[in-house]
Design a protein around this motif. Structure first.
Motif, PDB file in Angstrom:
ATOM      1  N   THR A 101       0.621  -0.808  -0.033  1.00  0.00           N
ATOM      2  CA  THR A 101      -0.450   0.337  -0.288  1.00  0.00           C
ATOM      3  C   THR A 101       1.080   1.459  -0.593  1.00  0.00           C
ATOM      4  O   THR A 101       1.458   0.879   0.416  1.00  0.00           O
ATOM      5  CB  THR A 101      -0.618   0.038   1.395  1.00  0.00           C
ATOM      6  OG1 THR A 101       0.035   0.591   2.806  1.00  0.00           O
ATOM      7  CG2 THR A 101      -1.974  -1.534   1.272  1.00  0.00           C
ATOM      8  N   LEU A 102       0.365   2.910  -0.443  1.00  0.00           N
ATOM      9  CA  LEU A 102       1.051   3.666  -0.538  1.00  0.00           C
ATOM     10  C   LEU A 102       1.153   4.073   1.239  1.00  0.00           C
ATOM     11  O   LEU A 102       0.644   4.007   1.325  1.00  0.00           O
ATOM     12  CB  LEU A 102       0.114   4.980  -1.142  1.00  0.00           C
ATOM     13  CG  LEU A 102       0.079   4.590  -2.444  1.00  0.00           C
ATOM     14  CD1 LEU A 102      -0.661   6.159  -3.135  1.00  0.00           C
ATOM     15  CD2 LEU A 102       1.666   5.135  -3.329  1.00  0.00           C
ATOM     16  N   ILE A 125       2.886   3.059  -7.948  1.00  0.00           N
ATOM     17  CA  ILE A 125       1.441   3.194  -7.409  1.00  0.00           C
ATOM     18  C   ILE A 125       0.968   1.652  -7.575  1.00  0.00           C
ATOM     19  O   ILE A 125       0.240   1.443  -7.928  1.00  0.00           O
ATOM     20  CB  ILE A 125       0.460   4.152  -8.137  1.00  0.00           C
ATOM     21  CG1 ILE A 125      -0.950   4.146  -7.760  1.00  0.00           C
ATOM     22  CG2 ILE A 125       0.968   4.279  -9.716  1.00  0.00           C
ATOM     23  CD1 ILE A 125      -1.607   5.269  -8.062  1.00  0.00           C
ATOM     24  N   THR A 128       0.388  -1.342  -6.244  1.00  0.00           N
ATOM     25  CA  THR A 128      -0.750  -1.336  -5.003  1.00  0.00           C
ATOM     26  C   THR A 128      -1.725  -1.845  -5.553  1.00  0.00           C
ATOM     27  O   THR A 128      -1.687  -2.546  -6.188  1.00  0.00           O
ATOM     28  CB  THR A 128      -0.810   0.487  -4.529  1.00  0.00           C
ATOM     29  OG1 THR A 128      -2.163   1.099  -5.913  1.00  0.00           O
ATOM     30  CG2 THR A 128       0.550   0.698  -4.639  1.00  0.00           C
ATOM     31  N   SER A 134      -5.545   3.793  -4.729  1.00  0.00           N
ATOM     32  CA  SER A 134      -3.696   4.705  -4.299  1.00  0.00           C
ATOM     33  C   SER A 134      -4.113   6.062  -5.259  1.00  0.00           C
ATOM     34  O   SER A 134      -3.622   6.890  -4.348  1.00  0.00           O
ATOM     35  CB  SER A 134      -3.149   3.873  -5.258  1.00  0.00           C
ATOM     36  OG  SER A 134      -2.949   2.336  -4.472  1.00  0.00           O
ATOM     37  N   GLU A 137      -6.348   7.945  -2.852  1.00  0.00           N
ATOM     38  CA  GLU A 137      -5.736   8.929  -1.618  1.00  0.00           C
ATOM     39  C   GLU A 137      -4.389  10.144  -1.875  1.00  0.00           C
ATOM     40  O   GLU A 137      -4.233  10.661  -1.201  1.00  0.00           O
ATOM     41  CB  GLU A 137      -4.699   7.858  -1.456  1.00  0.00           C
ATOM     42  CG  GLU A 137      -5.800   6.827   0.043  1.00  0.00           C
ATOM     43  CD  GLU A 137      -4.796   5.488   0.551  1.00  0.00           C
ATOM     44  OE1 GLU A 137      -4.458   5.287   1.306  1.00  0.00           O
ATOM     45  OE2 GLU A 137      -4.424   4.648  -0.578  1.00  0.00           O
TER      46      GLU A 137
END
Length: 214
Positions: A101-102, A125, A128, A134, A137
């Motif tokens: 995940t980021l 990215i 992810t 993402s 986000e």
């Protein structure tokens, strides 16, 4: 201009050729055989002296994954500070957690440090679990301008449906920058489908490894 062509280059010769062949901006890297590392400061200076188009610099201290130690993060901060001193257009980086995940906290730290430079979050990215989530986000982080992506696939062509969705999701709040085997032969067809504002590739304006006078 229908769309921006960003050439991914390694060194002064490719940078000069990119501008001559019609690139609107460049991403400057070292060691493209491992998908790009931070170039030497001397290289950034030389390219800055010879080019009139915007230069975005890769901030990546090593090859491999995008989970960084505190020491590697410290090095990335120093590289960003150097780019600010040289007044390039922007910096390019990506940081993940161990679950891919980021790492939003560390991305925010580097983004704040980079201001007023443009900030590009690169193809990390694509690793992810959900690239569209993402992207959303990243849209909440003030200072993130661009997301470089293949839509979670190995090439932009394979990821074009996701890329189109990402462009729609972005609502022009940031630039979704498709990448992944985009060249001067396939860019127009891809653009008709995806409709992005900019595209990225090593051969986006043709081959850059031709020797010309600098």
């Amino acid at each position: 201009m229908e769309y921006i062509k960003e050439a991914c280059v390694e060194g002064i010769q490719q940078a000069v050729n990119a501008e001559r062949f019609g690139a609107h901006r460049i991403e400057l890297c070292n060691h493209l055989e491992v998908d790009g590392l931070t170039p030497e400061i001397s290289t950034i200076k030389e390219v800055k002296e010879h080019l009139s188009i915007p230069i975005r610099v890769m901030i990546r201290p090593r090859s491999g994954d995008f989970v960084y130690t505190n020491e590697e993060l410290r090095l990335m901060k120093e590289q960003i500070k150097a780019c600010k001193t040289l007044k390039v257009d922007g910096v390019v980086f990506g940081i993940l957690n161990s679950d891919n995940t980021l790492n939003i906290e560390k991305i925010k730290i580097l983004t704040r440090l980079a201001y007023p430079l443009k900030v590009v979050i690169h193809k990390a990215i694509d690793l992810t679990p959900n690239v569209c989530e993402s992207l959303q986000e990243l849209m909440t982080i003030k200072g993130v301008n661009t997301v470089l992506t293949s839509g979670g696939h190995s090439t932009a062509e394979k990821g074009k449906h996701v890329l189109k969705k990402m462009v729609e999701l972005s609502e022009n709040k940031l630039e979704v920058l498709p990448a992944g085997k985009i060249d001067n032969q396939n860019i127009n067809e891809l653009h008709k489908f995806v409709g992005a504002r900019a595209y990225h590739g090593k051969k986006i304006v043709g081959r850059l490894d031709l020797t010309t006078q600098i």
